[in-house]
Scaffold this motif. Structure first.
Motif, PDB file in Angstrom:
ATOM      1  N   ARG A   1     -32.675  78.816   9.634  1.00 41.24           N
ATOM      2  CA  ARG A   1     -32.771  77.441  10.095  1.00 41.24           C
ATOM      3  C   ARG A   1     -32.822  76.528   8.879  1.00 41.24           C
TER       4      ARG A   1
ATOM      5  N   GLY B   1     -28.052  75.901  20.132  1.00 39.59           N
ATOM      6  CA  GLY B   1     -26.964  76.414  19.315  1.00 39.59           C
ATOM      7  C   GLY B   1     -26.829  75.662  18.004  1.00 39.59           C
ATOM      8  N   CYS B   2     -25.616  75.634  17.448  1.00 41.30           N
ATOM      9  CA  CYS B   2     -25.372  75.014  16.154  1.00 41.30           C
ATOM     10  C   CYS B   2     -25.283  73.500  16.296  1.00 41.30           C
TER      11      CYS B   2
ATOM     12  N   VAL C   1     -26.933  84.219  14.510  1.00 39.63           N
ATOM     13  CA  VAL C   1     -26.025  83.084  14.671  1.00 39.63           C
ATOM     14  C   VAL C   1     -25.718  82.473  13.315  1.00 39.63           C
TER      15      VAL C   1
ATOM     16  N   CYS D   1     -31.421  82.434  18.283  1.00 42.53           N
ATOM     17  CA  CYS D   1     -30.623  82.152  17.091  1.00 42.53           C
ATOM     18  C   CYS D   1     -30.430  83.408  16.238  1.00 42.53           C
TER      19      CYS D   1
ATOM     20  N   VAL E   1     -31.874  85.624  10.943  1.00 42.29           N
ATOM     21  CA  VAL E   1     -31.911  84.289  11.536  1.00 42.29           C
ATOM     22  C   VAL E   1     -32.149  83.286  10.419  1.00 42.29           C
TER      23      VAL E   1
ATOM     24  N   CYS F   1     -28.812  76.380  13.430  1.00 38.45           N
ATOM     25  CA  CYS F   1     -29.030  76.832  14.802  1.00 38.45           C
ATOM     26  C   CYS F   1     -30.404  76.386  15.286  1.00 38.45           C
ATOM     27  N   GLU F   2     -30.416  75.644  16.389  1.00 39.02           N
ATOM     28  CA  GLU F   2     -31.657  75.230  17.015  1.00 39.02           C
ATOM     29  C   GLU F   2     -31.840  75.991  18.320  1.00 39.02           C
TER      30      GLU F   2
ATOM     31  N   GLN G   1     -23.109  81.109  20.973  1.00 40.62           N
ATOM     32  CA  GLN G   1     -23.896  79.908  20.723  1.00 40.62           C
ATOM     33  C   GLN G   1     -23.090  78.624  20.639  1.00 40.62           C
TER      34      GLN G   1
ATOM     35  N   CYS H   1     -23.964  79.482  11.440  1.00 38.49           N
ATOM     36  CA  CYS H   1     -23.448  78.127  11.648  1.00 38.49           C
ATOM     37  C   CYS H   1     -22.680  77.685  10.413  1.00 38.49           C
TER      38      CYS H   1
END
Length: 375
Positions: A103, A141-142, A128, A125, A101, A136-137, A193, A130
C-alpha cells in the motif's frame, strides 16, 4: 491479527515523534491488517521517499517476541530538515522475500503540524500489483496514490454469478498448488481487482490492444507474480473467457516479460459442456523480454475438449459436478505439446487444475462479491 499496538521508531531525516524538542512537523501512520500473521505475511518493509529520493528503507519481522512487531502499529515520522513538501510512504507485507501485499500513500507536510492517517494492508489486496501512481485499497482495488483524489475506476460489465468463471471485481481465490515432481505444496492467490485499459508496458507496441479494456487478474505464488487481462464475449451462460495480455514479475514485483495474444488465447468456453466436445483455437503470441523492443513470435494452435470429471482422480469429490476442459497446446514453432486440464463450477470459478508431470491446483477458499464465499 494482534490486539496490542506497537510503535515503529524512525530517526534521521524522518524521525520518531519526540526525537526533536521543537513542535514537530510530521505524520503518524497507523498500520493495520486483516491478513493472518505469520502464516500469510511474516514481515513488514517500510519505504519513505521525498522529492523522488529514497529517505528510508527498513524491514521488520512480524509476530510476537523479541525484535518482532505486532500489528496494528503506529509509525511516527517527523521531518528534521523539511518543514513542508510531500512525502510518499509505501508499506509492504512480506512472506519471506516475496511481496504479498503493498500500500502507498502520498501526504503533504504542513509546518509544525502532525497529521494522522490510517493504512490497512487488506486481504483483498493480496497479490494485487497496481501500475505506477496507483495503490490497492481494500474493497476498491487500484486507485490513485493521492488519497485526496480517489479514482475507483470502471467496475466493468455486471458480475454473472451463473457463469463458470465469474468475472467479478474484488473476487479472490486461494489454491494449494502442488509440484508433482517434489510433492511440495505452496499457496497461490488469484484476485480480480480492476477493469482497465491494457496499457503499453513501454516497449512501443500494443498489438491493437491499447484502447481495449479487460478484467485485470493477479496471480501470486512463491517466486513471483503475474498480471493478466481477461475479456468476455458471447451470451450469458454460454460465453467465452479469453486471455488478452500477460505480464510476469519477480518476487519483488520487477517486470520480466510481457505477452500479447492476437486475437486472444482461450481460457474457458461455456458453449462446450458435453463430454467429448472438440474445438480448436488459433492465435499469435508476441513475447517481449524486459528491456527488449523486438518480440519473440509464435503461432499457436490449442486443441480443446470436454473431459469427464469422474475420470480425474485428483479432483476432490465435492467438485465431481464440475465442467472440465482439456487444452493441448500445440506449439508449432517448437514442436512441444503442453497438456492442462481446468475444472470449473458455476458461481465459483476454477476449482481444480492439473498439468501431467508438472503441478496441480486445488481450490481451498474463495470470496466473490455478490456471489458467495467459502473458507
Amino acid at each position: 491479527m494482534a490486539a496490542s499496538r506497537s510503535l515503529l521508531k524512525l530517526c534521521g531525516l524522518l524521525a520518531f515523534i519526540g526525537c526533536g524538542e521543537r513542535q514537530p512537523t510530521g505524520i503518524v501512520v497507523s498500520i493495520s491488517t486483516d491478513i493472518q500473521v505469520p502464516s500469510e505475511i511474516d514481515g513488514l518493509r517500510i519505504l519513505v521517499r521525498s522529492h523522488g529520493r529514497l529517505m528510508h528503507d527498513r524491514s521488520h519481522m512480524l509476530g510476537i517476541g523479541e525484535g518482532k512487531v505486532s500489528l496494528p502499529a503506529s509509525l511516527g515520522l517527523v521531518a528534521n530538515e523539511l518543514t513542508s513538501g510531500e512525502v510518499r510512504i509505501e508499506v509492504q507485507g512480506l512472506f519471506g522475500p516475496q511481496i504479498m501485499v503493498a500500500r502507498s500513500l502520498r501526504e503533504a507536510l504542513v509546518a509544525e503540524q502532525v497529521q494522522r492517517v490510517d493504512l490497512q494492508l487488506g486481504s483483498d489486496c493480496l497479490g494485487v500489483y497496481c501500475s505506477e501512481g496507483k495503490t490497492c485499497e481494500p474493497a476498491r482495488g487500484c486507485v490513485a496514490v493521492d488519497r485526496r483524489l480517489p479514482n475507483p475506476g470502471d467496475s466493468g460489465p455486471p458480475c454473472d454469478c451463473n457463469s463458470y468463471f465469474p468475472l467479478c471485481r474484488g473476487g479472490l481465490w486461494t489454491y494449494r498448488q502442488r509440484d508433482l515432481s517434489t510433492n511440495i505444496p505452496i499457496k497461490k492467490v488469484v484476485a480480480i481487482q480492476e477493469y482497465a485499459v491494457m496499457t503499453d508496458a513501454g516497449h512501443g507496441h500494443d498489438h491493437g490492444k491499447q484502447d481495449k479494456k479487460g478484467f485485470v487478474q493477479f496471480r501470486l505464488r512463491e517466486g513471483g507474480l503475474s498480471r493478466r487481462w481477461l475479456s468476455s464475449s458471447g451470451p450469458a451462460g454460454a460465453g467465452r473467457i479469453s486471455y488478452e495480455k500477460d505480464e510476469h514479475f519477480t518476487a519483488d514485483w520487477r517486470r520480466t516479460s510481457t505477452s500479447y495474444f492476437v486475437p486472444q488465447r482461450a481460457r474457458l468456453d461455456e458453449a462446450h459442456t458435453a463430454v467429448g466436445d472438440l474445438w480448436t483455437v488459433e492465435y499469435d503470441e508476441f513475447v517481449y523480454r524486459d528491456g527488449e523492443s523486438k518480440p519473440a513470435t509464435w503461432k499457436r494452435t490449442d486443441e480443446w475438449s470436454v473431459v469427464d470429471a469422474a475420470e480425474l482422480r485428483g479432483l476432490p469429490k465435492q467438485w465431481s459436478h464440475a465442467l472440465c476442459q482439456r487444452r493441448l497446446g500445440l506449439e508449432t514453432e517448437e514442436g512441444a505439446v503442453v497438456e492442462q486440464i481446468y475444472c470449473f463450477v458455476r458461481g465459483i470459478g476454477k476449482v481444480y487444475e492439473y498439468a501431467p508431470g508438472d503441478d496441480e491446483d486445488v481450490l481451498t477458499s474463495y470470496r466473490i462479491p455478490g456471489c458467495g464465499d467459502a473458507q
